[in-house]
Design a protein around this motif. Structure first.
Motif, mmCIF file in Angstrom:
data_model
loop_
_atom_site.group_PDB
_atom_site.id
_atom_site.type_symbol
_atom_site.label_atom_id
_atom_site.label_comp_id
_atom_site.label_asym_id
_atom_site.label_seq_id
_atom_site.Cartn_x
_atom_site.Cartn_y
_atom_site.Cartn_z
ATOM 1 N N THR A 59 -45.106 50.421 -37.273
ATOM 2 C CA THR A 59 -43.670 50.689 -37.456
ATOM 3 C C THR A 59 -43.205 51.913 -36.667
ATOM 4 O O THR A 59 -42.028 52.254 -36.704
ATOM 5 N N LEU A 60 -44.104 52.578 -35.964
ATOM 6 C CA LEU A 60 -43.737 53.752 -35.180
ATOM 7 C C LEU A 60 -43.029 53.341 -33.894
ATOM 8 O O LEU A 60 -43.216 52.230 -33.389
ATOM 9 N N SER A 61 -42.258 54.264 -33.330
ATOM 10 C CA SER A 61 -41.657 54.031 -32.012
ATOM 11 C C SER A 61 -42.754 54.077 -30.944
ATOM 12 O O SER A 61 -43.881 54.528 -31.193
ATOM 13 N N GLY A 62 -42.404 53.643 -29.731
ATOM 14 C CA GLY A 62 -43.378 53.662 -28.634
ATOM 15 C C GLY A 62 -43.912 55.056 -28.360
ATOM 16 O O GLY A 62 -45.111 55.253 -28.154
ATOM 17 N N GLY A 63 -43.016 56.044 -28.379
ATOM 18 C CA GLY A 63 -43.449 57.421 -28.143
ATOM 19 C C GLY A 63 -44.380 57.922 -29.223
ATOM 20 O O GLY A 63 -45.382 58.603 -28.949
ATOM 21 N N LEU A 76 -49.951 58.987 -31.262
ATOM 22 C CA LEU A 76 -51.040 58.593 -32.155
ATOM 23 C C LEU A 76 -52.289 58.208 -31.358
ATOM 24 O O LEU A 76 -53.415 58.562 -31.731
ATOM 25 N N ALA A 77 -52.102 57.484 -30.245
ATOM 26 C CA ALA A 77 -53.248 57.088 -29.419
ATOM 27 C C ALA A 77 -53.975 58.315 -28.878
ATOM 28 O O ALA A 77 -55.210 58.377 -28.859
ATOM 29 N N ILE A 78 -53.186 59.333 -28.452
ATOM 30 C CA ILE A 78 -53.804 60.570 -27.957
ATOM 31 C C ILE A 78 -54.454 61.334 -29.111
ATOM 32 O O ILE A 78 -55.582 61.808 -28.991
ATOM 33 N N GLY A 79 -53.750 61.409 -30.232
ATOM 34 C CA GLY A 79 -54.303 62.109 -31.398
ATOM 35 C C GLY A 79 -55.590 61.470 -31.881
ATOM 36 O O GLY A 79 -56.571 62.171 -32.195
ATOM 37 N N PRO A 119 -46.089 67.236 -34.509
ATOM 38 C CA PRO A 119 -45.543 67.339 -35.876
ATOM 39 C C PRO A 119 -44.979 66.017 -36.391
ATOM 40 O O PRO A 119 -45.001 65.743 -37.592
ATOM 41 N N ARG A 120 -44.457 65.173 -35.470
ATOM 42 C CA ARG A 120 -43.897 63.874 -35.868
ATOM 43 C C ARG A 120 -44.955 63.027 -36.564
ATOM 44 O O ARG A 120 -44.669 62.294 -37.509
ATOM 45 N N LEU A 121 -46.195 63.112 -36.089
ATOM 46 C CA LEU A 121 -47.278 62.331 -36.714
ATOM 47 C C LEU A 121 -47.566 62.850 -38.118
ATOM 48 O O LEU A 121 -47.861 62.072 -39.029
ATOM 49 N N ALA A 122 -47.500 64.164 -38.274
ATOM 50 C CA ALA A 122 -47.743 64.748 -39.602
ATOM 51 C C ALA A 122 -46.703 64.228 -40.602
ATOM 52 O O ALA A 122 -47.032 63.890 -41.743
#
Length: 238
Positions: free
Chosen positions: A135-139, A144-147, A123-126
């Protein structure tokens, strides 16, 4: 056999990184490959993806020799990779990164379904779909890489060090999501230095040392193995 790595040798120049690796992956499994830095774990995944070519042996997916295909054709067969170090496109938005993950696909309805599913997993990506990935955090970048890899609608997802550099609470969250991805029908090959987390998640595991498989067993047996405990789990009973 679903995925079979047979007598795989890979060289970088004159240096041989893999010395005859044999790994099998059955449909629906989570198989983890453990090992120290430099053991050849990432090289194994890159060979499956077609990013490096074997000097001997090969890789077969449902009987087809993958090692004869260029990497984009491997993706079309349903094998995608989330690389070590995440490697998101920092100057593109989350949504644009996702779109790139679907570059081999033409089925717009399927792409939309995939996207909705991935945004439900993360949901964070959404929430951040219009934000620049850099600008995203490492987590969030790991999500995103998995998505992005899932946007290829894989039958096999190759995950290279998904927990690297993440806080323990985020590691638990990422691994729980990997379990959900597997339960949705995606076979997973997981390369991971966090041996405990990987073995708790996996069905079976292989231990790779300096380009050779030195052990293979069920994940539960490896978790209980004193040699594995001493080498990768911080000592007996740890």
């Amino acid at each position: 056999m679903f995925l079979e790595i047979r007598d795989l040798h890979v060289k970088y120049g004159n240096v041989e990184a893999l010395h005859g690796v044999n790994v099998t992956v059955n449909q629906g499994e989570i198989v983890t490959i453990l090992g120290a830095n430099g053991a050849g774990k990432s090289t194994t995944l890159m060979a499956v993806s077609g990013l490096v070519k074997p000097s001997q042996g090969g890789i077969w997916f449902e009987g087809e020799p993958l090692h004869k295909l260029p990497s984009h054709e491997v993706v079309k067969r349903g094998i995608t990779q989330s690389p070590e170090g995440r490697r998101v496109f920092g100057t593109l938005t989350v949504q644009e990164n996702m779109n790139l993950g679907a570059f081999t696909r033409k089925d717009q309805a399927g792409i939309r379904r995939n996207l909705d599913w991935i945004y439900s997993l993360f949901p964070r990506l959404a929430e951040r779909r219009e934000q620049l990935a850099g600008t995203l955090s490492g987590g969030e970048q790991q999500m995103l890489a998995i998505g992005r890899a899932l946007m290829g609608d894989p039958r096999i997802l190759l995950l290279d060090e998904p927990s690297l550099g993440l806080a323990p609470i985020l590691v638990r969250s990422i691994f729980e999501t990997v379990r959900k991805i597997n339960q949705a029908g995606v076979t997973v090959v997981l390369v991971e230095q966090n041996a405990r987390a990987a073995l708790k998640l996996a069905t079976r595991g292989y231990v790779l040392e300096v380009g050779n498989i030195v052990m293979e067993d069920t994940a539960a047996s490896l978790l209980a193995n004193p040699e594995v405990q001493n080498a990768y789990l911080g000592g007996a009973g740890a």
